[in-house]
Enzyme design. Structure first.
Site, PDB file in Angstrom:
ATOM      1  CG  HIS A 169      81.994  37.902  31.764  1.00  0.00           C
ATOM      2  ND1 HIS A 169      81.166  38.686  32.183  1.00  0.00           N
ATOM      3  CD2 HIS A 169      82.349  37.073  32.721  1.00  0.00           C
ATOM      4  CE1 HIS A 169      81.427  38.262  33.575  1.00  0.00           C
ATOM      5  NE2 HIS A 169      82.020  37.238  33.871  1.00  0.00           N
ATOM      6  CB  CYS A 170      87.686  39.233  31.715  1.00  0.00           C
ATOM      7  SG  CYS A 170      89.308  38.858  32.279  1.00  0.00           S
ATOM      8  N   PRO A 171      86.528  36.605  33.713  1.00  0.00           N
ATOM      9  CG  PRO A 171      87.058  34.310  33.907  1.00  0.00           C
ATOM     10  CD  PRO A 171      86.625  35.444  32.928  1.00  0.00           C
ATOM     11  CB  SER A 174      85.018  40.223  39.042  1.00  0.00           C
ATOM     12  OG  SER A 174      83.716  40.051  39.440  1.00  0.00           O
ATOM     13  CG  ASN A 175      82.674  44.417  34.958  1.00  0.00           C
ATOM     14  OD1 ASN A 175      81.612  44.088  34.585  1.00  0.00           O
ATOM     15  ND2 ASN A 175      82.783  45.694  35.531  1.00  0.00           N
TER      16      ASN A 175
END
Length: 294
Positions: A169-171, A174-175
Site C-alpha cells: 500500500h503506497c500512501p 493513495s492506493n
C-alpha cells in the site's frame, strides 16, 4: 486439504458496476473512495495525490522559471530546449501517478462463492493448499472478506480489501499497488527518478557555468554569493539531490522484483525463499510485466 486449481476469474466490482452506482457505492464495505460514479477508485487518503502532485510540479516550475533561463544567457531557444525534457518527464510522472492512484488495483469480491468455503457446517480450515508448478502454495482464509485468498493476494489493512497480487500500500499514490496498477506505479517511480536526475544534473551544470563567469574569489565564495543571489536554484539542487538516492533505490529494487517475478510483500516476508513457482525466467518475467493484460 489439497486442491489443484481455483477459478481464475477476477470479479472485482465489474458485476456491481452494471447496477446503478447508488446501489453499491453507498454500501461499499472497504475504505476506498470513489469518484465519477465509481469509474475512479482510490485508497482512503485521496488528498495525498494532490500532495504528491505538488511535490512534482513545484520543482519543475522552479526549473523552468529560474534554471532554464540562466542556462542559455540571452538565447531563449536553449532555455526552451532544456525545459522540454523536464516537462515531458513531469507529464509522464503525473499521468502514471494518477493512473496508479485511480485504478482498481485488483480488489477481490467479498463472499465470492467461487472462493468461499462449503463445508456443510464443518469448521472452516485456516488455509488450503494449491499446487502451482509443482510447489505447494497455501491459500489463507480471510475472515473479513470471507474468501480463500488466491495465490499472491493479501488483505490490505488500510483499504480493508483483499487485493490480487498485492505488492504494497503506497500512501504517495493513495492506493494499494496490485495486479492492475503495478505497471503504472513502476512507470511513476522510474519517470520521477529520471526527472530528478535530469533536473539535478542540469542545475549542477548551470551552477558550475555561473560560478565560472563570476568575477574574483575562490569557488566557495562564488558558491556563497550564488546562494545569496539565486537561492531558488541552490534549493532546487539540494531538494533533487535528496530525492535521487531513495528514488534510485526504489526504481532498481522494482526492476529486481520484475526480473524475478516477485512482489514487494513476497520479497519482504520471504514466502518463496526455497522456490518461486511464478518465476518464468528473467526474459519471460519482463515480457509478462510489459505485455500481459492487467
Amino acid at each position: 486439504v489439497v486442491i489443484s486449481a481455483l477459478p481464475r476469474a477476477l470479479p472485482e466490482f465489474s458485476a456491481a458496476r452494471e447496477m446503478p452506482a447508488s446501489h453499491w457505492l453507498d454500501d461499499w464495505p472497504g475504505n476506498n473512495r470513489f469518484f465519477l460514479g465509481g469509474r475512479l477508485v482510490t485508497g482512503p487518503e485521496p488528498g495525498m495525490l494532490c500532495c504528491t502532485s505538488s511535490l512534482l510540479l513545484a520543482p519543475v516550475a522552479v526549473f523552468i522559471l529560474v534554471v532554464a533561463p540562466a542556462s542559455g544567457g540571452h538565447t531563449a531557444t536553449r532555455g526552451v530546449l532544456i525545459s522540454l525534457p523536464a516537462v515531458l518527464l513531469a507529464l509522464s510522472s503525473l499521468l502514471s501517478l494518477f493512473r496508479a492512484g485511480c485504478t482498481d488495483p485488483g480488489i477481490l469480491q467479498r463472499q465470492d462463492p467461487k472462493r468461499g468455503y462449503t463445508g456443510d457446517g464443518a469448521p472452516c480450515p485456516a488455509r488450503v493448499d494449491q499446487i502451482v508448478n509443482g510447489v505447494k502454495v497455501s491459500l489463507k482464509w480471510c475472515s473479513t472478506c470471507e474468501i480463500y485468498r488466491p495465490p499472491r493476494s493479501k488483505h490490505c489493512a488500510f483499504c480493508n480489501n483483499c487485493v490480487l497480487k498485492f505488492d504494497h500500500h503506497c500512501p504517495w499514490v493513495s492506493n494499494c499497488v496490485g495486479a492492475r496498477n503495478y505497471r503504472h506505479f513502476v512507470c511513476f517511480v522510474v519517470s520521477t527518478f529520471a526527472l530528478a536526475a535530469y533536473v539535478f544534473g542540469t542545475v549542477v551544470f548551470v551552477v558550475m557555468r555561473l560560478m565560472g563567469h563570476a568575477p574574483g574569489g575562490d569557488n566557495i565564495q562564488r558558491l556563497v554569493e550564488l546562494s545569496v543571489h539565486r537561492p531558488a536554484m541552490i534549493g532546487l539542487a539540494i531538494f533533487t539531490s535528496c530525492l535521487l538516492l531513495p528514488l534510485g533505490n526504489l526504481a532498481f529494487f522494482h526492476c529486481y522484483l520484475i526480473a524475478r517475478n516477485v512482489t514487494t510483500n513476497e520479497e519482504v516476508t520471504g514466502v518463496f525463499d526455497a522456490k518461486n513457482p511464478f518465476d518464468l525466467g528473467m526474459g519471460r518475467n519482463c515480457r509478462q510485466f510489459f505485455f500481459a493484460p492487467p
